[in-house]
Scaffold this active site. Structure first.
Site, PDB file in Angstrom:
ATOM      1  N   TYR A  96       0.829  -1.210   0.000  1.00  0.00           N
ATOM      2  CA  TYR A  96       0.000   0.000   0.000  1.00  0.00           C
ATOM      3  C   TYR A  96       0.859   1.253   0.000  1.00  0.00           C
ATOM      4  CZ  TYR A  96      -3.817  -3.170   1.131  1.00  0.00           C
ATOM      5  OH  TYR A  96      -4.725  -4.186   1.101  1.00  0.00           O
ATOM      6  N   ASN A 119     -12.632  -0.920  -4.804  1.00  0.00           N
ATOM      7  CA  ASN A 119     -12.502  -1.224  -6.231  1.00  0.00           C
ATOM      8  C   ASN A 119     -13.738  -1.977  -6.721  1.00  0.00           C
ATOM      9  OD1 ASN A 119     -11.694  -2.012  -8.817  1.00  0.00           O
ATOM     10  ND2 ASN A 119     -10.379  -3.645  -8.059  1.00  0.00           N
ATOM     11  N   CYS A 127      -6.821  -5.348  -7.686  1.00  0.00           N
ATOM     12  CA  CYS A 127      -6.612  -4.957  -6.290  1.00  0.00           C
ATOM     13  C   CYS A 127      -6.077  -6.112  -5.446  1.00  0.00           C
ATOM     14  CB  CYS A 127      -7.894  -4.396  -5.694  1.00  0.00           C
ATOM     15  SG  CYS A 127      -9.300  -5.509  -5.772  1.00  0.00           S
ATOM     16  N   HIS A 128      -6.228  -7.336  -5.931  1.00  0.00           N
ATOM     17  CA  HIS A 128      -5.689  -8.488  -5.198  1.00  0.00           C
ATOM     18  C   HIS A 128      -4.161  -8.490  -5.166  1.00  0.00           C
ATOM     19  CE1 HIS A 128      -5.965  -9.784  -9.426  1.00  0.00           C
ATOM     20  NE2 HIS A 128      -4.905 -10.534  -9.168  1.00  0.00           N
ATOM     21  N   GLU A 154      -1.565 -16.443 -10.569  1.00  0.00           N
ATOM     22  CA  GLU A 154      -0.657 -15.572 -11.306  1.00  0.00           C
ATOM     23  C   GLU A 154       0.796 -15.976 -11.113  1.00  0.00           C
ATOM     24  OE1 GLU A 154      -1.532 -11.456 -10.558  1.00  0.00           O
ATOM     25  OE2 GLU A 154      -3.566 -11.661 -11.361  1.00  0.00           O
TER      26      GLU A 154
END
Length: 161
Positions: A96, A119, A127-128, A154
């Site tokens: 963040y 979001n 946002c993950h 991912e």
């Protein structure tokens, strides 16, 4: 007029919402009200079909970057945060505070966290990919198990683009 489509994914249904030629919402369906009937809208329906195809490709590991038009609706600050989220590469994470610094305000980590939590276009606006400063998983509207699953997906895929 808003149009919706529910797409099955390995992490549960996603409710897609289109409005005015852009995707304005992607939400894990369990927390959302059922869509209401709307008259046919060929442009919105084509956009939703394209978004569904891109999400299916994302989950099966064969997708290129999301190309559907996206227009999350929020405050100017939220929109800046969401635009910055789209710059976080596939397979990577950011804290963040680091995201706040990228926006030119390193002291705004909490505000970035609040915007991240609001979001409206999950997965497509990633946002993950935002984690705590120490790399720990922090809140996710779809639940931490889904956040972990998205990050694991991912990391197995690597950087696709």
């Amino acid at each position: 007029m808003r149009r919706t489509l529910t797409v099955a994914t390995p992490l549960g249904p996603l409710l897609l919402t289109a409005n005015g030629g852009a995707l304005v919402g992607v939400a894990f369906d369990a927390d959302r009200p059922a869509p209401t009937a709307a008259p046919p809208d060929a442009e919105a329906d084509a956009l939703l079909a394209a978004a569904a195809a891109e999400l299916r490709a994302y989950f099966d590991g064969s997708r290129a970057p999301f190309t559907v038009p996206v227009r999350p609706e929020g405050t100017p600050f939220q929109e800046r945060v969401w635009a910055a989220l789209r710059e976080v590469p596939h397979g990577e994470t950011v804290g963040y505070g680091a995201l706040a610094a990228r926006l030119g305000d390193p002291g705004a980590a909490q505000a970035v966290g609040a915007a991240n939590g609001q979001n409206p276009v999950a997965v497509v606006v990633p946002c993950h990919r935002v984690v705590g400063a120490d790399g720990s998983l922090t809140g996710y509207a779809g639940g931490l198990a889904r956040k972990r699953a998205l990050l694991d997906l991912e990391s197995r895929q690597g950087r696709l683009f």
